[in-house]
Design an enzyme around this catalytic site. Sequence first.
Site, PDB file in Angstrom:
ATOM      1  N   GLY A  41       0.794  -1.231   0.000  1.00 18.87           N
ATOM      2  CA  GLY A  41       0.000   0.000   0.000  1.00 18.87           C
ATOM      3  C   GLY A  41       0.822   1.274   0.000  1.00 18.87           C
ATOM      4  N   GLY A 115     -10.613  -3.942  -7.489  1.00 22.05           N
ATOM      5  CA  GLY A 115     -11.806  -4.612  -6.989  1.00 22.05           C
ATOM      6  C   GLY A 115     -12.997  -3.670  -6.893  1.00 22.05           C
ATOM      7  N   GLY A 183       2.126  19.935   8.747  1.00 16.50           N
ATOM      8  CA  GLY A 183       1.795  18.692   9.463  1.00 16.50           C
ATOM      9  C   GLY A 183       2.980  17.734   9.433  1.00 16.50           C
ATOM     10  N   HIS A 446      21.240   2.770  32.839  1.00 19.83           N
ATOM     11  CA  HIS A 446      22.020   4.014  32.777  1.00 19.83           C
ATOM     12  C   HIS A 446      23.280   3.761  31.958  1.00 19.83           C
ATOM     13  CE1 HIS A 446      23.845   7.799  33.962  1.00 19.83           C
ATOM     14  NE2 HIS A 446      24.969   7.119  34.195  1.00 19.83           N
TER      15      HIS A 446
HETATM   16  C1  FAD Z   1       4.767  10.285   2.830  1.00 20.00           C
HETATM   17  C2  FAD Z   1       3.997   9.520   3.866  1.00 20.00           C
HETATM   18  C3  FAD Z   1       4.635   9.125   5.029  1.00 20.00           C
HETATM   19  C4  FAD Z   1       3.940   8.401   5.989  1.00 20.00           C
HETATM   20  N1  FAD Z   1       4.602   8.026   7.111  1.00 20.00           N
HETATM   21  C5  FAD Z   1       3.957   7.328   8.061  1.00 20.00           C
HETATM   22  C6  FAD Z   1       4.631   6.885   9.221  1.00 20.00           C
HETATM   23  O1  FAD Z   1       5.820   7.128   9.388  1.00 20.00           O
HETATM   24  N2  FAD Z   1       3.939   6.178  10.138  1.00 20.00           N
HETATM   25  C7  FAD Z   1       2.605   5.883   9.984  1.00 20.00           C
HETATM   26  O2  FAD Z   1       2.023   5.245  10.844  1.00 20.00           O
HETATM   27  N3  FAD Z   1       1.934   6.276   8.877  1.00 20.00           N
HETATM   28  C8  FAD Z   1       2.583   6.985   7.924  1.00 20.00           C
HETATM   29  N4  FAD Z   1       1.906   7.356   6.789  1.00 20.00           N
HETATM   30  C9  FAD Z   1       0.479   6.997   6.666  1.00 20.00           C
HETATM   31  C10 FAD Z   1       0.334   5.519   6.250  1.00 20.00           C
HETATM   32  O3  FAD Z   1       0.999   5.316   5.028  1.00 20.00           O
HETATM   33  C11 FAD Z   1      -1.132   5.170   6.117  1.00 20.00           C
HETATM   34  O4  FAD Z   1      -1.794   5.479   7.323  1.00 20.00           O
HETATM   35  C12 FAD Z   1      -1.314   3.672   5.851  1.00 20.00           C
HETATM   36  O5  FAD Z   1      -0.664   3.303   4.659  1.00 20.00           O
HETATM   37  C13 FAD Z   1      -2.795   3.322   5.745  1.00 20.00           C
HETATM   38  O6  FAD Z   1      -2.912   1.965   5.507  1.00 20.00           O
HETATM   39  P1  FAD Z   1      -4.183   1.353   4.775  1.00 20.00           P
HETATM   40  O7  FAD Z   1      -3.966  -0.130   4.767  1.00 20.00           O
HETATM   41  O8  FAD Z   1      -5.425   1.860   5.362  1.00 20.00           O
HETATM   42  O9  FAD Z   1      -4.159   1.926   3.283  1.00 20.00           O
HETATM   43  P2  FAD Z   1      -3.039   2.123   2.168  1.00 20.00           P
HETATM   44  O10 FAD Z   1      -1.684   1.895   2.701  1.00 20.00           O
HETATM   45  O11 FAD Z   1      -3.340   3.407   1.524  1.00 20.00           O
HETATM   46  O12 FAD Z   1      -3.314   0.925   1.162  1.00 20.00           O
HETATM   47  C14 FAD Z   1      -4.482   0.813   0.415  1.00 20.00           C
HETATM   48  C15 FAD Z   1      -4.203  -0.043  -0.800  1.00 20.00           C
HETATM   49  O13 FAD Z   1      -5.439  -0.313  -1.439  1.00 20.00           O
HETATM   50  C16 FAD Z   1      -5.249  -0.345  -2.840  1.00 20.00           C
HETATM   51  N5  FAD Z   1      -6.552  -0.121  -3.467  1.00 20.00           N
HETATM   52  C17 FAD Z   1      -7.358   0.963  -3.331  1.00 20.00           C
HETATM   53  N6  FAD Z   1      -8.518   0.775  -3.992  1.00 20.00           N
HETATM   54  C18 FAD Z   1      -8.426  -0.452  -4.549  1.00 20.00           C
HETATM   55  C19 FAD Z   1      -9.320  -1.225  -5.343  1.00 20.00           C
HETATM   56  N7  FAD Z   1     -10.548  -0.790  -5.652  1.00 20.00           N
HETATM   57  N8  FAD Z   1      -8.886  -2.428  -5.764  1.00 20.00           N
HETATM   58  C20 FAD Z   1      -7.656  -2.895  -5.439  1.00 20.00           C
HETATM   59  N9  FAD Z   1      -6.794  -2.218  -4.692  1.00 20.00           N
HETATM   60  C21 FAD Z   1      -7.184  -1.027  -4.243  1.00 20.00           C
HETATM   61  C22 FAD Z   1      -4.256   0.775  -3.076  1.00 20.00           C
HETATM   62  O14 FAD Z   1      -3.573   0.585  -4.301  1.00 20.00           O
HETATM   63  C23 FAD Z   1      -3.340   0.646  -1.859  1.00 20.00           C
HETATM   64  O15 FAD Z   1      -2.216  -0.159  -2.156  1.00 20.00           O
HETATM   65  C24 FAD Z   1       2.578   8.056   5.788  1.00 20.00           C
HETATM   66  C25 FAD Z   1       1.933   8.441   4.605  1.00 20.00           C
HETATM   67  C26 FAD Z   1       2.629   9.153   3.656  1.00 20.00           C
HETATM   68  C27 FAD Z   1       1.936   9.538   2.397  1.00 20.00           C
END
Ligand code: FAD
Length: 467
Positions: A41, A115, A183, A446
């Site tokens: 993701g 999906g 942020g 320590h």
């Molecule tokens: C630059 C950056 C730095 C970050 N750093 C941190 C950090 O240090 N620590 C932290 O905790 N969080 C961090 N985050 C936030 C973190 O990346 C997200 O909170 C996390 O990835 C969310 O996970 P998720 O599984 O909900 O979704 P995502 O990681 O967004 O994954 C969702 C996946 O679903 C897939 N998808 C979407 N729709 C469909 C569909 N219809 N069919 C098939 N596939 C689909 C997408 O391609 C994606 O791969 C960061 C974000 C960014 C942008």
Amino acid sequence: MSDTFDLIVIGAGPGGYECAIRASQLGMSVACVEKRDALGGTCLNVGCIPSKALLHASELFAETDHFEKMGIKVGKPKLDLGAMQNFKQQAIDGNTQGIEFLFKKNKIEWVKGTGTLKGAGEVEVALTEGGTRTLKASDIVLATGSDVAHLPGIDVDEKQIVSSTGALELEKVPGKLVVVGGGVIGLELGSVWNRLGSEVTVVEFLPAILPGMDGEVAKTFQRILKKQKFALKLGSKVTGVEKSGKGLKVSIEPAKGGDAEVLDADVVLVCIGRVAYTEGLGLDKAGVEVDERGRIKVDAHLKTNVDGVHAIGDAIIGPMLAHKAMEEGVVLAERLAGQSPHMNYDVIPGVVYTQPEVASVGKTEEELKEAGIEYRAGKFPFTANGRAKANQQTDGFVKILADKKTDKVLGVHIIGTQAGEMIHEAVTVMEFGGAAEDIARTCHAHPTLSEAVKEAALAVDGRPLHM
Ligand SMILES: Cc1cc2nc3c(=O)[nH]c(=O)nc-3n(C[C@H](O)[C@H](O)[C@H](O)COP(=O)(O)OP(=O)(O)OC[C@H]3O[C@@H](n4cnc5c(N)ncnc54)[C@H](O)[C@@H]3O)c2cc1C
């Protein structure tokens, strides 16, 4: 190859892949639909992992400035940005391939494609290789994550006007970088390019950076960023970005109204937040309700209004953090397997991976005051910590907020080197409902930075030893 599974997960980010793995461990047959060409993701491909790889490499690059005082003579370091980007790519590949290995090990089928929910029990996948496949399962998890939020009127081209994704890919260090949004992500990526030589200006609409963080921590962090030569334009809004020759002109004005100002930039990073991503998921037709911000509505058990359809992670309400999504994924899989796990939303740590790091868990002083909760605060600065003094990394402090009557820890806020590692002591104590006295009575090795956590706990009771 069967098209019927116990569970279909749409999205293989941290929420989706952990849900799939846990469900498989519990004996379910699982398909995970992911449209990217790599698993993991946002987090593994364009988020947490690549940003931390660049933060690590750029921190070491900047650290060489302090080598001489430690008796290390290496001369002025030279930057090979291509090699640094390659280092970042290796971090991404190592991690995404790791998830692929875990999917194979746990016999999870990765269905490559997009999906669409066709209603309870059915998902249609537009396959990456062409054609469609219809999958069936009694339970479906929507884990489609989030996408960058856009500023109306400012078109991101991912070259000169970039989102976080483009900011991770720059091929040249921008002379002047304007970051729109103070942020977490803006400050982390701003730090990367600041360390590599960019002049960084952060424009934030609110009067302080890191909205929602403890006010004292945010103020201290602002001071430290200024020492690192960040220019901060707080209480200001960007009203337009225009191309001008090879560069950009960024128009800003005070949020409350007033005289406009124009900033020169080579690159503008738009980092004003993220929004739930549900495009093409077919929520409308399937009758799945979303809230006013487009997030999928769920109940306390992560169930949507449609039977057998659940949602987790960035696509639903709550902090947009990888570990929050992961916990929800695991909790949901266990519930579907008939267990009764519990997720404590009050104890989710947050970390800003800058130098120094900023880490927090639980309530801020502002939140406690607003809720009318009486508390005692204990604070200990790293200037009085032996290890921090030895390393000459004395910026910051630990602050512990504990209930005035019961001494139960309500919030912990740390700004300092390795704050992101230290915070977990507080997370564990809070998860167990512990008191500041519990931390104060715990023997800490320590010399460690963590001794500042113990001292802050002692300070809650007015008895720090090294101050
Ligand atoms: C630059 C950056 C730095 C970050 N750093 C941190 C950090 O240090 N620590 C932290 O905790 N969080 C961090 N985050 C936030 C973190 O990346 C997200 O909170 C996390 O990835 C969310 O996970 P998720 O599984 O909900 O979704 P995502 O990681 O967004 O994954 C969702 C996946 O679903 C897939 N998808 C979407 N729709 C469909 C569909 N219809 N069919 C098939 N596939 C689909 C997408 O391609 C994606 O791969 C960061 C974000 C960014 C942008």
